[in-house]
Enzyme design. Structure first.
Site, short mmCIF file in Angstrom:
data_model
loop_
_atom_site.label_atom_id
_atom_site.label_comp_id
_atom_site.label_asym_id
_atom_site.label_seq_id
_atom_site.Cartn_x
_atom_site.Cartn_y
_atom_site.Cartn_z
N LYS A 141 25.84 -90.72 -50.49
CA LYS A 141 26.12 -90.03 -51.75
C LYS A 141 25.23 -90.57 -52.89
O LYS A 141 24.48 -91.51 -52.70
CB LYS A 141 27.60 -90.15 -52.10
CG LYS A 141 28.54 -89.68 -50.99
CD LYS A 141 28.44 -88.21 -50.73
CE LYS A 141 29.12 -87.56 -49.63
NZ LYS A 141 29.99 -87.60 -48.68
C1 LIG Z 1 31.21 -87.05 -47.97
C2 LIG Z 1 32.17 -85.98 -48.22
C3 LIG Z 1 33.56 -86.14 -48.03
C4 LIG Z 1 34.15 -87.39 -47.41
O1 LIG Z 1 33.84 -88.57 -48.08
P1 LIG Z 1 34.18 -89.97 -47.39
O2 LIG Z 1 34.10 -90.97 -48.51
O3 LIG Z 1 33.14 -90.20 -46.35
O4 LIG Z 1 35.55 -89.90 -46.81
C5 LIG Z 1 34.40 -85.10 -48.36
N1 LIG Z 1 33.95 -83.94 -48.84
C6 LIG Z 1 32.62 -83.73 -49.03
C7 LIG Z 1 32.16 -82.42 -49.60
C8 LIG Z 1 31.70 -84.73 -48.72
O5 LIG Z 1 30.39 -84.51 -48.90
#
Ligand SMILES: *Cc1c(COP(=O)(O)O)cnc(C)c1O
Length: 404
Positions: free
Chosen positions: A190
């Protein structure tokens, strides 16, 4: 100039963790306090300040954060939640795990985000809420979503996993109280990371102790302080709950990521616009929308869609060919309703999909790919990516004699 294959593999993303983060991790280890503690609390305050929200609580992932939001709102078995299929499956799975039903609406092909014009047709007497997902870091058209929610008495939870630093009408995502809660992710892919991690932003003071309980054994007030001098060794458990707390080792990274985030996103924006320019004449690719003043993009992903009929090969063959050229790509995402469990679920429960299906989601889901994009990507990396794309397409054109 003739094409030269890049010598080493270029991944589609990499986390940006610097010396400040490393020094803070070492400091955390020396402090003797490595799990939830003062640095986690400091990171929560920094998140509140950055996003302009009165409360922001951290935990082990955005997936757990999504589960907890639904538990706090009291989602009951059979309750319906409207969302998009073009997301990471956790958006749907957390609804199912709580006994709820994810009801899907199609996307707007321009944005890849759910189309608010499709919401009303999906509402039934069992509908409780809407979960818009700001896919790629491009904010959803929230006014239209809030208007439907208000008219029908539904809550809105924003899946802001990809949207740290994005804004809608100049307000940071998560910073508008018309959404009851918003969820961020700090997974290494992210825009900012803590290794793993997630957070819930919210406005209602009443949620605070419940979220604290649900993230840590059913104990509320700052459970971690029980071992500190100022704390009490006694605990009170108010309900059975999971263990999903956030470590100071993770906070050590996050504390130094927040001040860097706007710089990271600005650099992502430069690279995003540079891709738009370098690829503008490649007619086999459909390029993404860069947002506007209302939809303040944080440029999490650069998602291009391949026209297989123009390219003479499909997306999977194209990304495999790029890999041969040492260029990595991602797929964000294979639509959730195509995964085996959900395919069976919607086959057995067709009323939870629109009558016409999800044609735009299916169309984009088969064509999309994320090109390399992170703040440390160099212009040379980007030029090699563009050259490799053009090389693969030229080769395909020669092989398949595409008729134009
Ligand atoms: C990465 C992501 C998640 C999950 O995030 P985590 O921290 O890995 O649990 C949920 N929704 C979207 C749209 C994502 O890109």
């Amino acid at each position: 100039m003739s094409y030269v294959r890049r010598p080493q593999f270029l991944p589609f993303t990499r986390p940006m963790v610097g010396q400040e983060e490393i020094a803070e991790i070492i400091d955390t280890i020396h402090s003797g306090w490595i799990t939830t503690g003062p640095k986690s609390a400091k990171f929560e305050e920094a998140l509140q300040d950055y996003n302009g929200v009165p409360h922001c609580l951290v935990m082990n992932s955005a997936t757990t954060a999504q589960e907890i939001t639904l538990q706090v709102l009291g989602l009951q078995p059979g309750d319906e939640v409207i969302t998009t299929s073009l997301t990471w499956v956790s958006t749907l799975s957390t609804i199912v795990l709580q006994g709820g039903v994810p009801v899907l609406v199609d996307i707007d092909p321009k944005t890849l985000n759910l189309d608010p014009a499709k919401l009303e047709a999906a509402i039934t007497p069992r509908t409780k809420g809407i979960i818009p997902v700001h896919l790629t870091g491009l904010p959803c058209p929230m006014e239209a979503i809030w208007a439907v929610a208000e008219k029908h008495g539904l809550w809105v939870i924003e899946d802001a996993a990809q949207a740290m630093g994005a804004s809608y009408k100049s307000t940071k995502i998560g910073g508008d109280p018309r959404s009851v809660m918003s969820v961020y992710s700090f997974h290494p892919n992210k825009n900012m990371t803590t290794g793993e991690g997630g957070a819930i932003a919210f406005f209602d003071d009443a949620f605070e102790s419940r979220i604290k309980r649900l993230r840590f054994h059913g104990i509320d007030r700052d459970a971690w302080k029980r071992f500190a001098k100022e704390g009490s060794p006694h605990t009170e458990v108010y309900e059975p709950a999971r263990k999903a707390n956030f470590m100071d080792l993770q906070a050590a990274i996050g504390i130094h990521q927040i001040p860097k985030l706007d710089g990271f996103n600005a650099r992502r924006g430069v690279l995003f616009h540079r891709y738009l320019d370098l690829l503008k004449d490649v007619e086999e690719l459909m390029l993404p929308w860069a947002g506007d003043a209302d939809h303040g993009h944080c440029f999490h992903l650069f998602v291009a869609r391949l026209h297989p009929e123009k390219a003479g090969l499909d997306r999977d063959a194209f990304v495999a060919a790029l890999k041969e050229e040492n260029i990595g790509t991602g797929i964000h995402y294979r639509p959730a309703h195509v995964h085996p469990w959900y395919r069976d679920f919607y086959a057995a429960n067709p009323s939870h999909l629109p009558k016409e299906g999800l044609p735009h989601t299916d169309w984009s889901g088969e064509r999309l790919m994320s090109l390399p994009l992170w703040p440390g990507l160099t212009e040379a990396d980007q030029d090699q990516t563009v050259d490799a794309i053009k090389h693969v397409l030229a080769k395909a054109r020669a092989t398949h004699r595409v008729v134009r």
